[in-house]
Design a protein around this motif. Sequence first.
Motif, PDB file in Angstrom:
ATOM      1  N   ALA A  76       0.825  -1.216   0.000  1.00  0.00           N
ATOM      2  CA  ALA A  76       0.000   0.000   0.000  1.00  0.00           C
ATOM      3  C   ALA A  76       0.859   1.266   0.000  1.00  0.00           C
ATOM      4  O   ALA A  76       0.483   2.279  -0.607  1.00  0.00           O
ATOM      5  CB  ALA A  76      -0.920   0.001   1.215  1.00  0.00           C
ATOM      6  N   LEU A  77       2.008   1.189   0.673  1.00  0.00           N
ATOM      7  CA  LEU A  77       2.868   2.373   0.779  1.00  0.00           C
ATOM      8  C   LEU A  77       3.909   2.449  -0.336  1.00  0.00           C
ATOM      9  O   LEU A  77       4.691   3.412  -0.378  1.00  0.00           O
ATOM     10  CB  LEU A  77       3.592   2.366   2.139  1.00  0.00           C
ATOM     11  N   GLY A  78       3.908   1.473  -1.209  1.00  0.00           N
ATOM     12  CA  GLY A  78       4.906   1.426  -2.283  1.00  0.00           C
ATOM     13  C   GLY A  78       4.800   2.588  -3.254  1.00  0.00           C
ATOM     14  O   GLY A  78       3.776   3.276  -3.329  1.00  0.00           O
ATOM     15  N   SER A  79       5.869   2.778  -4.010  1.00  0.00           N
ATOM     16  CA  SER A  79       5.945   3.900  -4.941  1.00  0.00           C
ATOM     17  C   SER A  79       5.374   3.593  -6.318  1.00  0.00           C
ATOM     18  O   SER A  79       5.307   4.478  -7.176  1.00  0.00           O
ATOM     19  CB  SER A  79       7.410   4.334  -5.093  1.00  0.00           C
ATOM     20  N   ALA A  80       4.950   2.337  -6.548  1.00  0.00           N
ATOM     21  CA  ALA A  80       4.416   1.982  -7.871  1.00  0.00           C
ATOM     22  C   ALA A  80       3.090   2.709  -8.106  1.00  0.00           C
ATOM     23  O   ALA A  80       2.244   2.777  -7.199  1.00  0.00           O
ATOM     24  CB  ALA A  80       4.195   0.480  -7.964  1.00  0.00           C
ATOM     25  N   PRO A  81       2.882   3.268  -9.306  1.00  0.00           N
ATOM     26  CA  PRO A  81       1.628   3.964  -9.620  1.00  0.00           C
ATOM     27  C   PRO A  81       0.432   3.024  -9.497  1.00  0.00           C
ATOM     28  O   PRO A  81       0.527   1.837  -9.812  1.00  0.00           O
ATOM     29  CB  PRO A  81       1.822   4.396 -11.077  1.00  0.00           C
ATOM     30  N   ALA A  82      -0.669   3.558  -9.000  1.00  0.00           N
ATOM     31  CA  ALA A  82      -1.883   2.754  -8.856  1.00  0.00           C
ATOM     32  C   ALA A  82      -2.408   2.347 -10.226  1.00  0.00           C
ATOM     33  O   ALA A  82      -2.305   3.099 -11.195  1.00  0.00           O
ATOM     34  CB  ALA A  82      -2.941   3.543  -8.093  1.00  0.00           C
ATOM     35  N   ARG A  83      -2.956   1.132 -10.302  1.00  0.00           N
ATOM     36  CA  ARG A  83      -3.535   0.647 -11.556  1.00  0.00           C
ATOM     37  C   ARG A  83      -4.984   0.257 -11.290  1.00  0.00           C
ATOM     38  O   ARG A  83      -5.575   0.642 -10.286  1.00  0.00           O
ATOM     39  CB  ARG A  83      -2.723  -0.536 -12.083  1.00  0.00           C
ATOM     40  N   SER A  84      -5.568  -0.496 -12.180  1.00  0.00           N
ATOM     41  CA  SER A  84      -6.956  -0.902 -12.008  1.00  0.00           C
ATOM     42  C   SER A  84      -7.086  -1.804 -10.782  1.00  0.00           C
ATOM     43  O   SER A  84      -6.107  -2.394 -10.319  1.00  0.00           O
ATOM     44  CB  SER A  84      -7.455  -1.646 -13.248  1.00  0.00           C
ATOM     45  N   LEU A  85      -8.315  -1.923 -10.263  1.00  0.00           N
ATOM     46  CA  LEU A  85      -8.559  -2.758  -9.098  1.00  0.00           C
ATOM     47  C   LEU A  85      -8.166  -4.212  -9.370  1.00  0.00           C
ATOM     48  O   LEU A  85      -7.582  -4.879  -8.505  1.00  0.00           O
ATOM     49  CB  LEU A  85     -10.039  -2.680  -8.708  1.00  0.00           C
ATOM     50  N   LEU A  86      -8.436  -4.709 -10.573  1.00  0.00           N
ATOM     51  CA  LEU A  86      -8.098  -6.084 -10.925  1.00  0.00           C
ATOM     52  C   LEU A  86      -6.590  -6.293 -10.902  1.00  0.00           C
ATOM     53  O   LEU A  86      -6.093  -7.263 -10.311  1.00  0.00           O
ATOM     54  CB  LEU A  86      -8.657  -6.434 -12.308  1.00  0.00           C
ATOM     55  N   LYS A  87      -5.847  -5.391 -11.514  1.00  0.00           N
ATOM     56  CA  LYS A  87      -4.396  -5.537 -11.579  1.00  0.00           C
ATOM     57  C   LYS A  87      -3.763  -5.462 -10.198  1.00  0.00           C
ATOM     58  O   LYS A  87      -2.884  -6.272  -9.851  1.00  0.00           O
ATOM     59  CB  LYS A  87      -3.799  -4.464 -12.488  1.00  0.00           C
ATOM     60  N   ASP A  88      -4.210  -4.501  -9.397  1.00  0.00           N
ATOM     61  CA  ASP A  88      -3.646  -4.360  -8.059  1.00  0.00           C
ATOM     62  C   ASP A  88      -4.038  -5.540  -7.165  1.00  0.00           C
ATOM     63  O   ASP A  88      -3.252  -5.972  -6.311  1.00  0.00           O
ATOM     64  CB  ASP A  88      -4.100  -3.039  -7.423  1.00  0.00           C
ATOM     65  N   LEU A 130      12.159  -8.118 -11.318  1.00  0.00           N
ATOM     66  CA  LEU A 130      11.036  -7.731 -12.175  1.00  0.00           C
ATOM     67  C   LEU A 130       9.812  -7.197 -11.435  1.00  0.00           C
ATOM     68  O   LEU A 130       8.942  -6.603 -12.063  1.00  0.00           O
ATOM     69  CB  LEU A 130      10.580  -8.931 -13.024  1.00  0.00           C
ATOM     70  N   GLY A 131       9.738  -7.429 -10.134  1.00  0.00           N
ATOM     71  CA  GLY A 131       8.524  -7.083  -9.402  1.00  0.00           C
ATOM     72  C   GLY A 131       8.157  -5.612  -9.485  1.00  0.00           C
ATOM     73  O   GLY A 131       8.954  -4.761  -9.101  1.00  0.00           O
ATOM     74  N   ARG A 132       6.981  -5.327  -9.975  1.00  0.00           N
ATOM     75  CA  ARG A 132       6.517  -3.950 -10.122  1.00  0.00           C
ATOM     76  C   ARG A 132       6.430  -3.249  -8.768  1.00  0.00           C
ATOM     77  O   ARG A 132       6.705  -2.056  -8.649  1.00  0.00           O
ATOM     78  CB  ARG A 132       5.138  -3.939 -10.809  1.00  0.00           C
ATOM     79  N   HIS A 133       6.027  -3.995  -7.765  1.00  0.00           N
ATOM     80  CA  HIS A 133       5.826  -3.416  -6.438  1.00  0.00           C
ATOM     81  C   HIS A 133       6.987  -3.706  -5.488  1.00  0.00           C
ATOM     82  O   HIS A 133       6.875  -3.478  -4.290  1.00  0.00           O
ATOM     83  CB  HIS A 133       4.526  -3.953  -5.828  1.00  0.00           C
ATOM     84  N   VAL A 134       8.082  -4.226  -6.020  1.00  0.00           N
ATOM     85  CA  VAL A 134       9.238  -4.539  -5.181  1.00  0.00           C
ATOM     86  C   VAL A 134      10.203  -3.355  -5.190  1.00  0.00           C
ATOM     87  O   VAL A 134      11.127  -3.285  -5.998  1.00  0.00           O
ATOM     88  CB  VAL A 134       9.944  -5.827  -5.662  1.00  0.00           C
TER      89      VAL A 134
END
Length: 218
Positions: free
Chosen positions: A26-38, A179-183
């Motif tokens: 939740a606190l990560g710097s990755a831009p928010a995406r659609s509810l399904l993707k997140d 590769l992790g988008r949220h890592v």
Amino acid sequence: MQIHPKKIVIIIALLIFIALPALLFALGSAPARSLLKDSLSLLTILAFSFMLQQLFLTRNFKGIQAYYKLSQLSNIHKYIGYFVVTVFLFHPVLLVVPRFFEAGVKPLDALITLLTTFQSLGVVLGLIAWGLMLLLGMTAIFRYKLVQKLGIKYKAWRLFHGALSVLFISIASWHAIELGRHVDTLMASFIMVFAVSGAVLLVKQYVLTTEKRTGVTS
């Protein structure tokens, strides 16, 4: 009111392996995406966290044996393992599921491109980890048949299972960090701390067990 030690162990496990990675997500710097993707990303992160937890849910971890019987520990380890393997078995497919609801590249084309992009180290690591996970899951499910067919002792299979688990988690962690988008830095630190400490604990306990069995002393 005194809380039973078992409940304390459960609460600590929930905080570390569910609440903490969810908070970092939740606190990560990755831009928010659609509810399904997140939602799919969060599912993957939690499955990864449960995978790290597996390193501590073994009979070699003396700290937890004081509160749970080996049979209980084995069942918890088994069912969490089923969940983790199921999620990661379909992980490549889950990555392209959102394509069904978007214009552009078709899901099957996206999946083929994903699985054949060997120029990317992260993808290669992911494919290796996926193969190791499949081997790990199959050898766990058919462990008794393997022990009988190969004529080995169950302790030998446990040693193989532990070594394969450490190898799988090491490569899977590298893949996630690569590769992790949220890592981000915090999530990568979480992965590295528990992957390394869990692997060291597992290896240490196996070495100590072997030394005791063979009568070797330091």
